[in-house]
Design a protein around this motif. Sequence first.
Motif, short mmCIF file in Angstrom:
data_model
loop_
_atom_site.label_atom_id
_atom_site.label_comp_id
_atom_site.label_asym_id
_atom_site.label_seq_id
_atom_site.Cartn_x
_atom_site.Cartn_y
_atom_site.Cartn_z
N GLU A 107 0.85 -1.19 0.00
CA GLU A 107 0.00 0.00 0.00
C GLU A 107 0.89 1.24 0.00
OE1 GLU A 107 -3.26 -0.26 -0.15
OE2 GLU A 107 -3.49 -2.39 0.36
N LEU A 108 0.36 2.33 -0.49
CA LEU A 108 1.09 3.58 -0.39
C LEU A 108 1.29 3.93 1.09
CD1 LEU A 108 -0.53 5.79 -3.17
CD2 LEU A 108 1.64 4.54 -3.25
N HIS A 109 2.48 4.38 1.42
CA HIS A 109 2.78 4.74 2.81
C HIS A 109 2.31 6.17 3.05
CE1 HIS A 109 5.78 5.65 6.19
NE2 HIS A 109 4.86 4.86 6.68
N ALA A 110 1.01 6.28 3.31
CA ALA A 110 0.36 7.58 3.50
C ALA A 110 -0.82 7.37 4.45
CB ALA A 110 -0.13 8.15 2.17
N PRO A 111 -1.23 8.43 5.16
CA PRO A 111 -2.36 8.28 6.09
C PRO A 111 -3.62 7.82 5.37
CG PRO A 111 -1.22 10.37 6.44
CD PRO A 111 -0.66 9.80 5.17
N LEU A 112 -4.41 7.00 6.05
CA LEU A 112 -5.69 6.58 5.50
C LEU A 112 -6.64 7.76 5.41
CD1 LEU A 112 -6.32 3.23 7.43
CD2 LEU A 112 -5.35 3.52 5.14
N THR A 113 -7.59 7.65 4.52
CA THR A 113 -8.64 8.67 4.42
C THR A 113 -9.38 8.77 5.75
OG1 THR A 113 -8.91 8.17 2.07
CG2 THR A 113 -10.72 9.34 3.16
N GLU A 114 -9.78 9.98 6.12
CA GLU A 114 -10.44 10.21 7.40
C GLU A 114 -11.66 9.29 7.55
OE1 GLU A 114 -12.44 13.85 10.01
OE2 GLU A 114 -11.54 14.25 8.05
N GLY A 115 -11.76 8.64 8.69
CA GLY A 115 -12.87 7.76 8.99
C GLY A 115 -12.63 6.30 8.68
N VAL A 116 -11.59 6.00 7.88
CA VAL A 116 -11.34 4.61 7.50
C VAL A 116 -10.82 3.80 8.68
CG1 VAL A 116 -9.94 3.09 6.05
CG2 VAL A 116 -11.00 5.14 5.08
N LEU A 117 -9.93 4.38 9.48
CA LEU A 117 -9.33 3.62 10.58
C LEU A 117 -10.41 3.09 11.52
CD1 LEU A 117 -6.80 2.63 12.02
CD2 LEU A 117 -6.73 4.79 13.26
N ALA A 118 -11.42 3.88 11.84
CA ALA A 118 -12.47 3.43 12.74
C ALA A 118 -13.25 2.26 12.17
CB ALA A 118 -13.43 4.59 13.04
N ASP A 142 -1.53 3.57 10.58
CA ASP A 142 -2.87 3.21 10.10
C ASP A 142 -2.78 2.52 8.75
OD1 ASP A 142 -2.01 5.55 8.86
OD2 ASP A 142 -3.95 6.56 8.97
N ALA A 143 -1.91 3.02 7.86
CA ALA A 143 -1.70 2.36 6.57
C ALA A 143 -1.10 0.98 6.76
CB ALA A 143 -0.81 3.21 5.67
N LEU A 144 -0.19 0.86 7.71
CA LEU A 144 0.43 -0.44 7.99
C LEU A 144 -0.62 -1.43 8.50
CD1 LEU A 144 2.80 -2.34 8.36
CD2 LEU A 144 3.32 -1.19 10.53
N LEU A 145 -1.50 -0.98 9.38
CA LEU A 145 -2.55 -1.87 9.89
C LEU A 145 -3.44 -2.36 8.75
CD1 LEU A 145 -4.06 -3.09 12.38
CD2 LEU A 145 -5.53 -1.06 12.28
#
Length: 230
Positions: A107-118, A142-145
């Motif tokens: 995956e791209l090493h970048a923060p997930l879109t807001e709301g995706v982690l939840a 979050d991207a790693l998870l």
Amino acid sequence: MIAEILPAGVVVAEYFGDPPDARLFPEEEAGVCGAVDERRREYTTVRHLARLAMQDLGLPAVAILSGTRREPLWPSGLVGSMTHCVGYRAAALSFADRHASIGIDAELHAPLTEGVLAKIASPGEISRLAEREAGRPEVHWDALLFSAKEAVYKAWFPLTRRRLGFHESELNFDPDCHAFTADVHRGEPVVAGYPRTRLTGRWHVHDGIVFTAVTIGQALLSTVVADRDV
């Protein structure tokens, strides 16, 4: 790149982009009938790479069709996994008498879109990720998870033939060893007569991409290294 977190015996073919000589076999065309160009290119490239890995294993290149869950249908005697993200494609294969299953993800090493982690993480996972971020802020945990849960699913599904939701596995990361564990809450794969309630994996980040891999060995103790793109 992803070979660094896979065990001996797993053959990897990877490419940063899409090689101009990548082609589908005629019987694979139905899998991308009507697909947009990007989807067609990634579908074609990962199959091209899987055939290169087959050749490295001394096997003839064959068509790789998709199952009802879009999973790749490997020839008898082989296990494998494929992954793709922007700018990167890979396939990893091994003989089934050596490894029971493989799951890889990039995956791209970048923060997930807001709301995706939840939507993908439990409260416990979110809490642990916050702790990891405090100690290693250069990693987008979050991207790693997300990537690790994809790798877990791709290793788990071929052995159970059942879907696994994001909240049906609980992951914990070791930042020093670049490893992780995954406790599965929905049944478990049985390998060599023993249930595998815990899978283990490895991960690393390189050049803007996070790589994860999980391999389940045929021996009693699984060997795992840490990418549901199929």
